[in-house]
Enzyme design. Structure first.
Site, short mmCIF file in Angstrom:
data_model
loop_
_atom_site.label_atom_id
_atom_site.label_comp_id
_atom_site.label_asym_id
_atom_site.label_seq_id
_atom_site.Cartn_x
_atom_site.Cartn_y
_atom_site.Cartn_z
N ASP A 1 0.85 -1.18 0.00
CA ASP A 1 0.00 0.00 0.00
C ASP A 1 0.89 1.24 0.00
O ASP A 1 2.10 1.15 0.25
CB ASP A 1 -0.91 -0.04 1.22
N THR B 1 -0.32 4.85 1.23
CA THR B 1 -0.59 5.76 2.34
C THR B 1 -0.41 5.04 3.67
O THR B 1 -1.08 4.04 3.94
CB THR B 1 -2.02 6.32 2.23
N ARG C 1 5.13 17.10 -4.68
CA ARG C 1 3.85 17.13 -5.38
C ARG C 1 3.55 18.58 -5.75
O ARG C 1 3.42 19.44 -4.88
CB ARG C 1 2.75 16.55 -4.49
#
Length: 1106
Positions: free
Chosen positions: A438, A440, A656
C-alpha cells in the site's frame, strides 16, 4: 531334524561371513550342547535349542511370529584376553560393567520367586503378596502410543493457539462501545457486531441506532449537523486507504426538528438498496409520512457513513441500515484462507514419493520371496517393517521449528514490536518474488509538508520562508492604492485598469497575491472544539467555542490542501472561518478580510484542477482562482518559459506540484457567466458536458501566480529498504486507492521507480477495443514502469487477463491507483495463478485486509490507520523498514533451516529402512523386524531428536552479511535448498550408509546374532550424530549440548537394554573397534566429498565469509 536345517542364508555378505555363520550353526548342532562352555545362557536340551532358532529355518518357518528372533541362542564362547589387550580394556570393562550392573539391579530388579504356604480360608495369614489373577496378551502399552500422540498433540496445539489469538482479536473489536438513543434515555451498551464504527478517540463517539432497528453495529447514513451547514467531515482510510476528510451532508427534512427526542415522534422510514461491494455509491430514499403531502428525499453516497469510518469531530446521529457481514467493509474483506507454505507443499510431494517407494519396496520383497503361502500377509508385514520410510516425526519437528523461528523473530532487538500471528509460514518469508504494498501509511507517513514556492523569477524554500513573512508584514502598495480608490467609487478598479499598460509587479506584490490565492482556493474548513465536550443533545453554542489558534484544526478532502493552508498560517495569513458562503482571513497585522464565495468548482480526476470565484467584501473585486496539476494548467495559463522546467525539477525532488493562477472578473463578466452556468446545471441531457463547457469559458489566459511543492513524508528508510528488496530479486507493486498523480509522485520519490526508468501511464479504457489498442502500445515499451488505474485494470482483466499479467510481470515496477480492496486481493490472486510465485502483501489499513489475506504471506504495519491490518496479517511490524531484516535474515534462515531439518528427518527414516531391507534380503526375505520395542521408539526420540532439532539454530551467514548482500536471498527463490535433486542425494546417502552399517555388522559379528543388533544399532546412532555435525555450518553451544546429551542418554540406556544387547559384549574392546570401523566407513567418505565440493565448487555464501 537339525541336520535338515539350512546352514547358510540365501545371500551372504562375504566369504568370511559364510565361514563364521557355518561355524556358528555347526556349533548349534544336535551334539553341541555338551560341548558349549558353562554359561548362564546355556540351553537345557536340544529341543529347546531348536525352538529358539527361527531365523535359519525353512521358508515356511518364517511365518512364525515376528518377535521370535529374541529367542535366538545366547550361548557365548569364552574369550581370553592377554597382554596389552587386558591392560587397555581392564579398567574400561570394570567401570562400565559395574555401572551397568548397578543400574540394572536398581531399575530392573525382578521379583524373586519363593515357595509359599497357603492357608485355607485365612488369607490374612499369607505373608507374601501374589500378583493379580489376570493375563495380559496385549502387544502394546500406553507408552507405545506416545510418539504418535505427541505428533498429533503438537499440531493440534499449534493450530489451537493461533485460533485462540484470532478469537481474542475479534473479541477486542466486537466489544467496542456505542451510544444508543432510545425513547427514555441514552445509555451505553456492548455491541456484538463487527460493523460498529464506534471509536472513543479524542472524546468523540458515534451514535448508533435511533429507532428499534436492531442493536448491532452502526452502518449509518443519516446525520445530525455538526455546524449550521448540517454537514461534517469523515475519514474512510479503513475502506479505501485515503486519509483525506470527505464532506457528508445530512438529510434536510430532519434538521428542522427542535430536539433529538422528536425523532421518535415522526413517522418515517428509509428504503435502501441491497448490500453490495461498491463503497463509492449508494441509492435510497427517506420518506416522512406524517406530513402533508408526504416528504420523499433521495439519498446518495454523500448522505452515508459506512462502518469503520471516522467522524472528524462532534456527534453524528444515524439510522443503522447494514450490520455484520452485510456492511461494506466486511463484504470487501475476503474470508481468511488456511495458508500453507511452499516448503510444506514440497515436503508433501516428497512424502508421497516416499510412500510410493515404500509400496514398491514391499512388493519387490514379496516378489523375491516367491509369493509363497499367504503372500498378502507378508506384504502387509513388509509395509509395517518399512513404514519408517514415511517420516511421521517430520511434522512435529517442523512445527516445533516454526515455533522457534517465531520466537526468534519476536525477540530480535533490531525489529522491536514485531509479532508473529501465524506460526505456520515463517519459511514463506524466504521465498518471496512479488511484494504488494500500500502507499498511504505504508510507504509514506501521510504527513504533507510545504517545501517550495516558486514565483518564476524567485524561489523560496524551507530556509527562506522568513522572507515571505517579511513581505506579508509590509502591506503591498498596489493593494493599498486599490483599496483607497474603491472607497471613493463603487466601480471595480479592474475595469479602469483594463486599458492601462501592464507594469511589471514587484516581488512583494507577487508574494502577496500568491499567498492570498493559496489561502482562498481550497475546500479546507477550520474546526474549533467545544470546551465542554459533546453534550447529550450535541448542540453547539457560540459561547462554548474557543476560537484561539491553539484550538483550531483543519479539515479537508486532501492532506495537500491542509498543508497549504497550514503554510499560509505559518507565514502570517490565517484561515479563521469558512462556511458554504464566505471565507475569513486574518492578516499578520490582525485585520480580518472577508470574502464571499460565489462559485466552487471541486477537484475531479478528469479535470485535475479546482477553482473558486470570490468577491472581496471590502473592495467588491471579483477574482477567479484556480489551481491544479501542471498537465492541466499549462494550457490554461498565459505563456511562460519556466513552468515546465520547474515542475520537472520539483518532481525529481519527490515534491507534489500544484500550479496556481487567477483571473480578475468584472461584474458584467461574472453575471454573464452565472446565467450560463445556471442554465447548464438545469439541463436534463448532457448536463456534465454543458457545465464543463461553461466553466472552461473562464479558463482562458489566466495569470500564472506561483508553483507550489508539497512533500509527502516517506516512512523512515523506505528508499534503502526498497533498494534492498529489489537487489534481492523481489518485484514491488504499489497498490493504492489514491489518485494517479499522487501515486506516480510517491513512486518516484520513494525510488520505487528509478530516475532512469521510463513510466508508461496506461490510458483510461472502457471497452475491449480500447484495451486491445492500449495493450499493444504498452507491448512496444521496454524496461519501463507501469501505472494503471483501477477502472482500466478491471476492463483489462475482464478481456485480457493473461496478456496483462504477462506484460505487467515483465515490468520492474507496477503502480495501480484507484484500487478497491477487492481489486487488490484480485491482483494478489492473479500473480499467484499466473506466475506460481510466492507473493507478500504489506498494508496498514482496513482496505488492505483482503489483499493481506489473499497473498501467500501478509505483513501488517501498525500505523495511523488503526490496527485492523496488523491484526489480520500473518506478521505485524511497526515500520516498513523492518521488512528488510524480516525477509533477508529471518525469512532466509527459516527456509534454509527447515529445508535441512526436513531432509535430515527423511534421512533418519530412510537409513533404518535400508538396514531393514538388507537384513530381510540376507535372511530369505524374512518379514522379521531388525529392531523392536524401545529401540525403535528411542531411535526417533531421545537418541536423535535433540541433535536433529538443533538444526533450527544453524546459519550459513551472519545477519549482517545477509543484509549487506541481499543477492543471497535471490538464490532461495529457485528452491535449490529443497528439491528432488537434493532429495535424491539424501536417498543415496541413506542407502549407502544403511548398507554399510548392516553389511558391516553382519560381516564383523562373531558367533551370536545379538551382537549384530548391538554393533549395527550403536553404529547407527553414532552415524546420525556425526551426520548432524556434518550438516551444521555454524556451531551453536546448544548444538554441542544436544550432541553430548543424546550420546549420554544412549550410553546410559545401555544398562536397561539387556533384553536387546549383551551388556558383557558392549563393554569389550572388540565391540568398540567394530562399531568405530563401521561408523568410520559410513561417514568418512561423505566428509571427504563435502570437503572437496566446498573447495572445488564453493557456495556463494562461503565466498562472502572467507
Amino acid at each position: 531334524m537339525a541336520d535338515q536345517i539350512p546352514l547358510y542364508p540365501v545371500r551372504s555378505a562375504a566369504a568370511a561371513a559364510h565361514r563364521k555363520r557355518a561355524a556358528y550353526y555347526s556349533a548349534a548342532g544336535p551334539g553341541s550342547g555338551a560341548e558349549w562352555p558353562s554359561s548362564r545362557y546355556q540351553l537345557e536340551d536340544e529341543s529347546a535349542h531348536l525352538d529358539e532358532m527361527p531365523l535359519m529355518m525353512s521358508e515356511e518357518g518364517f511365518e512364525n511370529d515376528e518377535s521370535d528372533y529374541h529367542t535366538l541362542p545366547r550361548a557365548r564362547t569364552a574369550r581370553r584376553r592377554r597382554g596389552l589387550e587386558r591392560f587397555v580394556c581392564g579398567g574400561w570393562k570394570l567401570l562400565c560393567t559395574s555401572c551397568c550392573d548397578w543400574l540394572v539391579n536398581i531399575c530392573q530388579r525382578k521379583r524373586e520367586l519363593k515357595a509359599r504356604t497357603v492357608w485355607l480360608g485365612c488369607p490374612e495369614k499369607c505373608e507374601e503378596k501374589h500378583p493379580r489373577n489376570s493375563i495380559k496378551n496385549q502387544k502394546y502399552n500406553i507408552f507405545t502410543f506416545i510418539p504418535g500422540g505427541f505428533v498429533l498433540a503438537v499440531t493440534i496445539m499449534r493450530e489451537a493457539i493461533d485460533e485462540f489469538r484470532r478469537f481474542q482479536r475479534d473479541k477486542e473489536v466486537n466489544s467496542q462501545l456505542y451510544s444508543k438513543l432510545t425513547v427514555r434515555e441514552s445509555k451505553n451498551s456492548i455491541g456484538h457486531g463487527i460493523s460498529e464504527d464506534v471509536r472513543k478517540s479524542s472524546g468523540l463517539f458515534y451514535c448508533g441506532p435511533l429507532a428499534p432497528r436492531g442493536s448491532g453495529g452502526s452502518q449509518s447514513w443519516q446525520k445530525r449537523p455538526l455546524h449550521s451547514a448540517s454537514s461534517c467531515f469523515i475519514r474512510t482510510d479503513q475502506l479505501d486507504g485515503e486519509t483525506d476528510w470527505k464532506l457528508k451532508v445530512a438529510v434536510s427534512c430532519t434538521q428542522r426538528l427542535p430536539a433529538l427526542g422528536d425523532l421518535f415522534s415522526i413517522s418515517a422510514y428509509v428504503y435502501a438498496q441491497k448490500p453490495q461491494l461498491d463503497i463509492h455509491s449508494f441509492e435510497g430514499t427517506f420518506t416522512r409520512e406524517d406530513s402533508d403531502p408526504p416528504i420523499h428525499e433521495s439519498l446518495s453516497i454523500e448522505n452515508t457513513l459506512w462502518a469503520n469510518t471516522i467522524v472528524a469531530s462532534g456527534t453524528v446521529i444515524g439510522v443503522v441500515i447494514y450490520t455484520g457481514k452485510e456492511t461494506r467493509s466486511v463484504m470487501n474483506t475476503s474470508n481468511p484462507k488456511n495458508k500453507v507454505g511452499l516448503l510444506d507443499l514440497e515436503l508433501n510431494q516428497l512424502t508421497k514419493a516416499l510412500f510410493v517407494a515404500l509400496v514398491a519396496l514391499s512388493v519387490v520383497m514379496v516378489t523375491l520371496q516367491g509369493f509363497v503361502g499367504p503372500w498378502y500377509r507378508s506384504l502387509f508385514r513388509f509395509l509395517l517393517l518399512f513404514s519408517y520410510i514415511i517420516p511421521i516425526s517430520l511434522r512435529v519437528n517442523l512445527d516445533m521449528g516454526k515455533a522457534a523461528y517465531g520466537w526468534m523473530i519476536m525477540k530480535d532487538e533490531s525489529i522491536p514490536g514485531t509479532v508473529v500471528r501465524t506460526s505456520t509460514i515463517p519459511e514463506e518469508l524466504g521465498r518471496l518474488v512479488y511484494l504488494l504494498t500500500d502507499k498511504t501509511g505504508t510507504l509514506t507517513q501521510n504527513e504533507m509538508v510545504f517545501k517550495r514556492l516558486h514565483l518564476g523569477t524567485v524561489s523560496y524554500g524551507a530556509d527562506t520562508m522568513d522572507e515571505i513573512q517579511g513581505h506579508l508584514r509590509n502591506p503591498c502598495p498596489q493593494m493599498q492604492s486599490q483599496a483607497g480608490g474603491n472607497n471613493a467609487s463603487s466601480t471595480p478598479p479592474r475595469k479602469a485598469q483594463s486599458s492601462a499598460p501592464k507594469v511589471r509587479k514587484s516581488v512583494s506584490s507577487r508574494v502577496h497575491e500568491a499567498v492570498k490565492a493559496i489561502a482562498l482556493c481550497h475546500n479546507v474548513s477550520p474546526v474549533y472544539e467545544s470546551r465542554a465536550g459533546v453534550g447529550g443533545e450535541a448542540e453547539y453554542a457560540e459561547a462554548d467555542q474557543d476560537f484561539s489558534d491553539g484550538n483550531r484544526t483543519y479539515q479537508a478532502a486532501s492532506p495537500d490542501e491542509v498543508a497549504l493552508v497550514q503554510w499560509t498560517e505559518s507565514v502570517g495569513l490565517t484561515l479563521v472561518s469558512r462556511d458554504l458562503g464566505s471565507v475569513q482571513l486574518r492578516t499578520p497585522s490582525g485585520q480580518i478580510q472577508t470574502y464571499c464565495i460565489l462559485q466552487m468548482f471541486p477537484f475531479t480526476s478528469e479535470s485535475k484542477r479546482m477553482g473558486v470565484i470570490v468577491r472581496d467584501e471590502s473592495t467588491a473585486e471579483i477574482t477567479f482562482y484556480m489551481k491544479g496539476a501542471d498537465v492541466a494548467m499549462s494550457s490554461i495559463v498565459q505563456y511562460n518559459d519556466w513552468l515546465e522546467e520547474e515542475c520537472g525539477n520539483m518532481a525529481r525532488e519527490g515534491l507534489r506540484t500544484l500550479v496556481v493562477a487567477k483571473r480578475a472578473l468584472t461584474e458584467e463578466q461574472y453575471q454573464d457567466f452565472e446565467s450560463r452556468y445556471s442554465q447548464a446545471k438545469l439541463s436534463i441531457h448532457d448536463r456534465a458536458l454543458k457545465v464543463a463547457a461553461v466553466v472552461e469559458s473562464l479558463e482562458r489566459q489566466m495569470e500564472l501566480l506561483c508553483l507550489t511543492g508539497v512533500e509527502d513524508r516517506l516512512q523512515a528508510d523506505v528508499r534503502p529498504t526498497l533498494e534492498l528488496l529489489r537487489n534481492a530479486g523481489i518485484k514491488i507493486w504499489m497498490l493504492t486507492g489514491d489518485k494517479l498523480e499522487t501515486a506516480t509522485c510517491i513512486a518516484k520519490s520513494s525510488h520505487l521507480v528509478s530516475r532512469t526508468q521510463d513510466i508508461h501511464i496506461f490510458r483510461p479504457v472502457t471497452n475491449r477495443g480500447e484495451a486491445h489498442l492500449e495493450l499493444n502500445a504498452f507491448r512496444r515499451k521496454h524496461d519501463c514502469a507501469l501505472v494503471i488505474s483501477g477502472d482500466s485494470l478491471e476492463v483489462c482483466l475482464k478481456y485480457y487477463e493473461h496478456e496483462l499479467a504477462e506484460l505487467a510481470c515483465q515490468c520492474p515496477a507496477v503502480v495501480c491507483c484507484r484500487c478497491s480492496p477487492t481489486q487488490k486481493a484480485r491482483i494478489a490472486k492473479l500473480l499467484q495463478h499466473h506466475t506460481g510465485k510466492r507473493t507478500c502483501a504489506v498494508g496498514d489499513g482496513g482496505n488492505d485486509v483482503s489483499m493481506i489475506q489473499a497473498a501467500d504471506c501478509g505483513i501488517g504495519i501498525e500505523g495511523k490507520e488503526g490496527r485492523q491490518a496488523s491484526l489480520a496479517a500473518d506478521f505485524s511490524v511497526t515500520q516498513f523498514r523492518h521488512i528488510g531484516r524480516l525477509l533477508m535474515v529471518h525469512g532466509r534462515s527459516s527456509y534454509k533451516r527447515s529445508a535441512a531439518l526436513g531432509q535430515f528427518v527423511m534421512h533418519r527414516g530412510l537409513i533404518i529402512s535400508t538396514m531393514q531391507a538388507v537384513f530381510s534380503s540376507v535372511f530369505y526375505f524374512a518379514s522379521v523386524p531388525l529392531y523392536q520395542g524401545f529401540l525403535m521408539v528411542g531411535y526417533a526420540t531421545i537418541y536423535t531428536m535433540f541433535p536433529v532439532f538443533s538444526l533450527v539454530l544453524d546459519q550459513d551467514v551472519k545477519p549482517e552479511t545477509a543484509m549487506l548482500y541481499p543477492e543471497l536471498y535471490k538464490d532461495l527463490t529457485k528452491g535449490r535448498s529443497l528439491s528432488f535433486k537434493t532429495f535424491l542425494v539424501w536417498v543415496l546417502i541413506s542407502i549407502y550408509q544403511g548398507g554399510i552399517l548392516m553389511y558391516g555388522a553382519l560381516l564383523l559379528f562373531e558367533s551370536e546374532f545379538v551382537h549384530v543388533l548391538a554393533i549395527s544399532f550403536t553404529a547407527l546412532i553414532l552415524t546420525e550424530l556425526l551426520m548432524v555435525a556434518l550438516t551444521i555450518r555454524t556451531w551453536h553451544w546448544l548444538m554441542a549440548v544436544a550432541e553430548v546429551l543424546s550420546l549420554g542418554c544412549y550410553v546410559a540406556s545401555l544398562a536397561f537394554l539387556n533384553e536387546y544387547f549383551d551388556v558383557a559384549f558392549i563393554t569389550t574392546v572388540t565391540f568398540v573397534w567394530k562399531v568405530s570401523a563401521i561408523t568410520m566407513v559410513s561417514c568418512l567418505p561423505l566428509y571427504v566429498l563435502k570437503y572437496l565440493k566446498r573447495k572445488l565448487s564453493p557456495p556463494s555464501y562461503t565466498k562472502l565469509t572467507s
